[in-house]
Every structure is written in structure tokens, then in C-alpha cells.
Design a protein around this motif. Structure first.
Motif, PDB file in Angstrom:
ATOM      1  N   GLY A   1       0.765  -1.237   0.000  1.00  0.00           N
ATOM      2  CA  GLY A   1       0.000   0.000   0.000  1.00  0.00           C
ATOM      3  C   GLY A   1       0.794   1.284   0.000  1.00  0.00           C
ATOM      4  N   VAL A   2       2.101   1.233  -0.188  1.00  0.00           N
ATOM      5  CA  VAL A   2       2.915   2.449  -0.185  1.00  0.00           C
ATOM      6  C   VAL A   2       3.104   2.925  -1.621  1.00  0.00           C
ATOM      7  N   GLU A   3       2.660   4.140  -1.910  1.00  0.00           N
ATOM      8  CA  GLU A   3       2.817   4.715  -3.242  1.00  0.00           C
ATOM      9  C   GLU A   3       4.205   5.329  -3.357  1.00  0.00           C
ATOM     10  N   LEU A   4       4.939   4.922  -4.379  1.00  0.00           N
ATOM     11  CA  LEU A   4       6.318   5.373  -4.539  1.00  0.00           C
ATOM     12  C   LEU A   4       6.612   5.726  -5.994  1.00  0.00           C
TER      13      LEU A   4
ATOM     14  N   LEU B   1       9.414   1.070   4.098  1.00  0.00           N
ATOM     15  CA  LEU B   1       8.196   1.000   4.899  1.00  0.00           C
ATOM     16  C   LEU B   1       8.324   1.837   6.173  1.00  0.00           C
ATOM     17  N   ALA B   2       9.491   1.792   6.793  1.00  0.00           N
ATOM     18  CA  ALA B   2       9.688   2.592   8.010  1.00  0.00           C
ATOM     19  C   ALA B   2       9.689   4.083   7.683  1.00  0.00           C
ATOM     20  N   TRP B   3      10.332   4.436   6.585  1.00  0.00           N
ATOM     21  CA  TRP B   3      10.429   5.845   6.187  1.00  0.00           C
ATOM     22  C   TRP B   3       9.081   6.394   5.734  1.00  0.00           C
ATOM     23  N   ALA B   4       8.228   5.542   5.169  1.00  0.00           N
ATOM     24  CA  ALA B   4       6.937   5.996   4.653  1.00  0.00           C
ATOM     25  C   ALA B   4       5.948   6.343   5.757  1.00  0.00           C
ATOM     26  N   GLN B   5       6.193   5.875   6.960  1.00  0.00           N
ATOM     27  CA  GLN B   5       5.283   6.180   8.062  1.00  0.00           C
ATOM     28  C   GLN B   5       5.354   7.662   8.424  1.00  0.00           C
TER      29      GLN B   5
END
Length: 587
Positions: free
Chosen positions: A502-505, A577-581
């Protein structure tokens, strides 16, 4: 093979993949077995990647062939290995960090070679102990690496006939021992029968396939670009590019000369190019250091040359047989004086051909040195790839006609590019050296001449229209990942996995590093709130370079690790994933 859901860049896709390592002491034939395994995969209609790794001795020490075989094209090793075939245990433990075994993976070894190192047993791998030496001894004239090929080929689900064809195609020894080794191959396949799944059915590839290394692809692209003279001194890991180009150049009317050192190499290619022949040299970090003054001469005299730097671990002699992207800062800023130059980086083994072709074209069109940053991972690795689409165009250099009135070699033209006189052209003689000069080429220390030539050399690179090839830009979203070179492979795979969660990149893989297309990069980042820069070096060189020449949104984050361990998709995915939070939720 495991079946993994690997979302593609635009739509979900299912890829089957298996990772195999074949390791042993120097001379045991692990690289030959690995190359034939890769060839058999191609003959089966599959894709694959083989990465070479060896100890600090380069030759004669421990060595390992690291392979990933898949139903789709792959540009990165996987997170861990399903199979490790150890021909012997002599120093193989030194590869423990490079060959992480998957939980429940399989370790194949000689039953009489002693205890399995604890570092491998600790992974929980299953052990298949076979009497390898005894099996080989029972077949006179055979070698253990053929047993390794049979066992690993069966575990990778490759058909026996594809393995046999690969051996036939690559066999360079006496024909009288070929049958013995084919028998050993079959014995290896039989030994793995109880633990191997049914082999793949052979299928015709939908498009032509190539099996080649990045060094070979780079050499091919250079020839297509118009290179007809190469001078170089052998150095790991660039030597294979020179070995491939030597016979290939002779087929197109060119020549390769092995110089006595890197200083001679750079001066020879400058001389040949000054004489009108597109020219190239290939080296690694230590050799690039020695070429610094020569590259500066090419800048000042506006002589087009191409310098391929197959980067390795540094500094100094460093780690010759391992990969690292640590020459970037030197390439973009390592010359004395204000010395603008082109710096490019292929994005994959497949892209090595297209990027080298483009580098030759740019160097010739802009009359400037082009530095191309490959690395050991791309250069010495082999891959099964779909045949790349390459443009038909070759290098075009602006030259002047004989007896041109009022000819000035370094005329300050609107584009900054001045027609070049090839030696021997009547009526247009000029002086070319490293001294600053007037438009006519007369040495000058006048401030006006210096400023005019500085502006001219900068303008011709800065204002050139590089089109869309400056980078590969893909995806959308408020978060962007910027990377270059061989880091692109694991980045793409990590981004695919992060998107599945679910992370848009957005992904930007830079191909033209200098002159950096800062305004175009900023447009590509339109709507992006934060950026992460991913690279394989200790000092976050790409991040610092980008911050110095472009405006990056937000506070840029960095994921950077030195070699020799390759970047792995799982580590990059975890960082993304950690950075996207949101900041308040980050650990």
C-alpha cells in the motif's frame, strides 16, 4: 522454485524464482558450472542472473557463483539462497554474509569433506551429504563441478537435455573426456532426484534472448556507438570488457592496444581521438586516479574520449573483486580546475549496451570526455535478458572543411561546440594542448580568454538537449526514491514489494549524472513531499551530490551501505516501509 507474488511496475505478476550458490576453492570449476547453469536456464526459456564473487586473491582462492533463475527478467539477487552446493569447505565460510541461506534451505556438500561450518548450520538448512569425490573418481576423467551442475540444475528444475546442450556448447577441452563429464552430470541429476521437483517444460522464448555480462554489453554498445580504438591496461574488474573488445574491434576495422599503464592508456586514446578516431579506455578506481590529468587535457583541448570505470571496493587497492559505487564523487568532481565533463551510469546489465552507445555519441557530439560508471556487480555478472532495443545511430563529430576562411578551432559558438579540424586537413591547422588558449588555439593567460573558454566548455554540456534518456522515471505518489547504477535492480524489487503493502512510490533512476539535469529532475519530483536516495557506498555520495546541485523536497533520507555485500530487496523494502510512516509513528 518458490512461487512469489511480485507486483510488476504497473500490474501484479507472479514470478517463480530459485536462488543457487555453488562454492569451492580456486580451480574447482564453480564459475564454469554457474555459467552452464545459466545457459541451460536460457535454453529452457527462463531468465537468470549469475554474480561472481571471489576472495582477495582474485585468482587461486575461494570462489562462488551466485545464481538466481526466474520466469521473469531479474536484475538483482534475492534476499537469500535456496541451495548452497559446497564442493569443499576451504574458506567457503568467508562467503557466509554473501550467501545467506533461506530458512529450510538445502546445503549440498561432500560427505567426506568434514563438518559443515556452524555459520551455515545455524540457518536451519537441511543437509544433503553426497560422496562427491568418490562419485567423480568412479567416472574416470570427470570433475566434481559436473556433479555440481547436475545437482543444482535438477534443484533449479532445469531439464537434463538443456543442461547437456549447455555443456556441449561451452566445452573447450578434449573431446575424449566429454562423455565422462556428461555421465557425471547425469549422476548429479540422479543424486538430487529425491529432493528436486519435476523439471520445467522447455518453451520457446517470446523474444530473442541474450546471455552476456555487463562488460560484454558495454563493449558491444561502445562498438555500436562508433568506437574504433581502445588503449587500456588490465585491471579487475574491467579486464573482461577489454578481452571481449579485442577480437570484436578487429572485425570492424578497429584495434585494441594494451598499454604499459593507465597514464599511457589515457594519452593514447586522446591522441587517437585527436586524429579523428572515436576512442575509449576502460579501468577501475585506481586506474581512474592515474588518468586524472589526461582527462583534464581532454576537457581543455576539447577532445572526445570515453572512459569506462568498472567500480570496485576502495579506497586504494581496496577490494578488487567486490562491487561498490564509491567512485561517484571522484567522477563528478575529481578533476582540478573547472573541468566540466559527462558522467553516465548504466541502469542494468541490459542497459550497459545502450548507455555506452549513448556515451560515445555524446562525447563525439559535444567534444568532451564521457566517464561511464559501471561496477563489478554489473560488469562481471552474467544475465539472461531480452534482447535490448538499440538505436541505429552512431557517433557524429562536427568537423571543418579544408581551407575554411578565418578558422578558429575554439570559436565561441552559440552552442559552445566548435568544428574540429582533423590533422592533415589543408588550411585548418591549429594547436591543441592543456594550456588555456584563445579562440584560435594560441596559448593565453588573459582573463578574457580564460573566461570565454570556461563559459564555452560549460555551456556546450549544460545547454545540450539530452531528451528523456537522462533518467528512468516511473510511478507516482508523494514519496520518491532516487538511485543509480546497479542499485536500481534491488530498488525496483523493493519498491514493488512496498507497493504491494500500500505504499505509493515514485522511482527515478539517474543515467546522466553530470551535467545533472537539475531543472528536469525537479519537474520529475513535482508533487513529491519526501525523497530517499539509495546507493552502495559508505559516504552517501549521491545524496550529497544531489543536495549540492538540485533542490530536493523535504528533508532527504538516505539508505547507503558500502560493499562488498550486495544491496538486498528485503533491506531496502524495510527501510522504505519505516520511512513511509508519518514522522510521529517512526521507530
Amino acid at each position: 522454485m518458490r512461487s512469489e507474488v511480485r507486483p510488476g511496475l504497473t500490474s501484479p505478476a507472479v514470478a517463480e524464482t530459485v536462488s543457487v550458490a555453488i562454492a569451492g576453492s580456486g580451480g574447482s570449476g564453480v564459475m564454469t558450472a554457474g555459467e552452464w547453469l545459466l545457459d541451460a536456464a536460457a535454453r529452457t526459456g527462463l531468465y537468470g542472473l549469475m554474480v561472481r564473487t571471489s576472495g582477495p586473491q582474485i585468482r587461486g582462492g575461494e570462489a562462488a557463483a551466485l545464481l538466481r533463475i526466474a520466469t521473469q527478467q531479474v536484475e538483482s539477487l534475492d534476499d537469500a539462497f535456496d541451495v548452497l552446493f559446497a564442493i569443499d569447505w576451504q574458506n567457503v565460510h568467508r562467503f557466509a554474509d554473501e550467501i545467506p541461506l533461506r530458512q529450510g534451505g538445502l546445503l549440498v556438500c561432500d560427505a567426506d569433506a568434514g563438518d559443515v561450518p556452524e555459520v551455515f548450520l545455524a540457518t536451519g538448512a537441511r543437509v544433503l551429504a553426497l560422496p562427491l569425490k568418490k562419485m567423480a573418481k568412479a567416472i574416470p576423467g570427470s570433475w566434481i563441478n559436473m556433479l555440481a551442475l547436475g545437482v543444482t540444475g535438477a534443484l533449479a528444475r532445469l531439464p537434463l537435455d538443456a543442461l547437456e546442450e549447455a555443456v556441449h556448447a561451452g566445452w573447450k577441452r578434449d573431446a575424449d573426456v566429454l562423455q565422462s563429464n556428461l555421465r557425471a552430470l547425469r549422476e548429479g541429476v540422479a543424486a538430487a532426484r529425491d529432493v528436486a521437483a519435476a523439471p520445467h517444460e522447455r518453451r520457446e522464448a517470446a523474444s530473442p534472448r541474450w546471455v552476456l555480462s555487463g562488460n560484454e554489453a558495454a563493449g558491444y554498445g561502445a562498438l555500436r556507438g562508433g568506437i574504433r580504438f581502445v588503449a587500456a591496461y588490465p585491471i579487475t574488474p574491467a579486464t573482461e570488457m577489454l578481452e571481449w573488445m579485442a577480437p570484436a574491434l578487429s572485425q570492424v576495422g578497429g584495434a585494441l592496444l594494451q598499454a604499459e599503464d593507465e597514464l599511457a592508456s589515457i594519452n593514447m586514446v586522446i591522441g587517437a581521438s585527436f586524429g579523428g578516431v572515436p576512442s575509449l579506455t576502460a579501468t577501475a578506481g585506481p586506474g581512474l586516479s592515474l588518468m586524472t590529468e589526461g582527462i583534464g587535457l581532454a576537457v581543455a583541448a576539447e577532445v572526445p574520449i570515453v572512459v569506462v570505470d568498472v567500480m570496485r571496493g576502495g579506497p586504494s587497492t581496496g577490494i578488487p573483486a567486490k562491487s561498490e559505487q564509491s567512485d561517484l564523487s571522484y567522477a563528478v568532481g575529481g578533476l582540478h580546475g573547472d573541468a566540466p565533463r559527462l558522467v553516465l551510469a548504466p541502469t542494468s546489465i541490459s542497459d550497459c549496451a545502450a548507455t555506452l552507445q549513448w556515451a560515445v555519441q555524446l562525447a563525439e557530439a559535444l567534444q568532451a570526455p564521457a566517464l561511464v560508471l559501471s561496477d563489478q556487480f554489473m560488469g562481471q555478472s552474467r544475465a539472461v535478458i531480452a534482447a535490448p532495443a538499440l538505436p541505429a545511430s552512431t557517433a557524429l563529430r562536427s568537423t571543418v572543411a579544408a581551407n575554411t576562411p578565418d578558422y578558429r578551432r575554439y570559436r565561441d559558438t552559440p552552442t559552445g561546440v566548435s568544428p574540429m579540424a582533423i590533422p592533415g586537413t589543408p588550411g585548418v591547422t591549429y594547436t591543441a594542448d592543456g594550456l588555456e588558449h584563445s579562440e584560435a588555439g594560441v596559448p593565453s593567460s588573459q582573463a578574457a580568454d580564460h573566461r570565454r573558454q570556461l563559459d564555452k566548455r560549460l555551456r556546450k554540456l549544460r545547454d545540450h538537449d539530452y531528451g528523456s534518456r537522462w533518467a528512468d522515471v516511473e510511478g507516482d505518489g508523494p514519496l520518491a526514491v532516487i538511485t543509480f547504477g546497479s542499485s536500481a535492480g534491488p530498488v525496483h524489487e523493493a519498491v514493488q514489494r512496498a507497493r504491494a503493502q500500500g505504499v505509493e512510490l515514485r522511482v527515478i533512476v539517474l543515467r546522466l549524472l553530470a551535467p545533472l539535469q537539475a531543472a528536469v529532475l525537479e519537474r520529475a519530483l513535482d508533487g513529491v513531499q519526501r525523497v530517499m536516495v539509495v546507493e552502495q557506498n559508505h559516504g552517501a555520495q549521491l545524496l550529497h551530490y544531489l543536495r549540492g546541485v538540485a533542490d530536493l523536497p523535504g528533508k532527504p533520507a538516505s539508505f547507503h551501505r558500502p560493499g562488498p555485500l550486495p544491496l538486498r530487496p528485503t533491506d531496502i523494502r524495510a527501510a522504505l516501509l519505516a520511512w513511509a510512516q508519518p514522522e510521529e509513528q517512526r521507530p
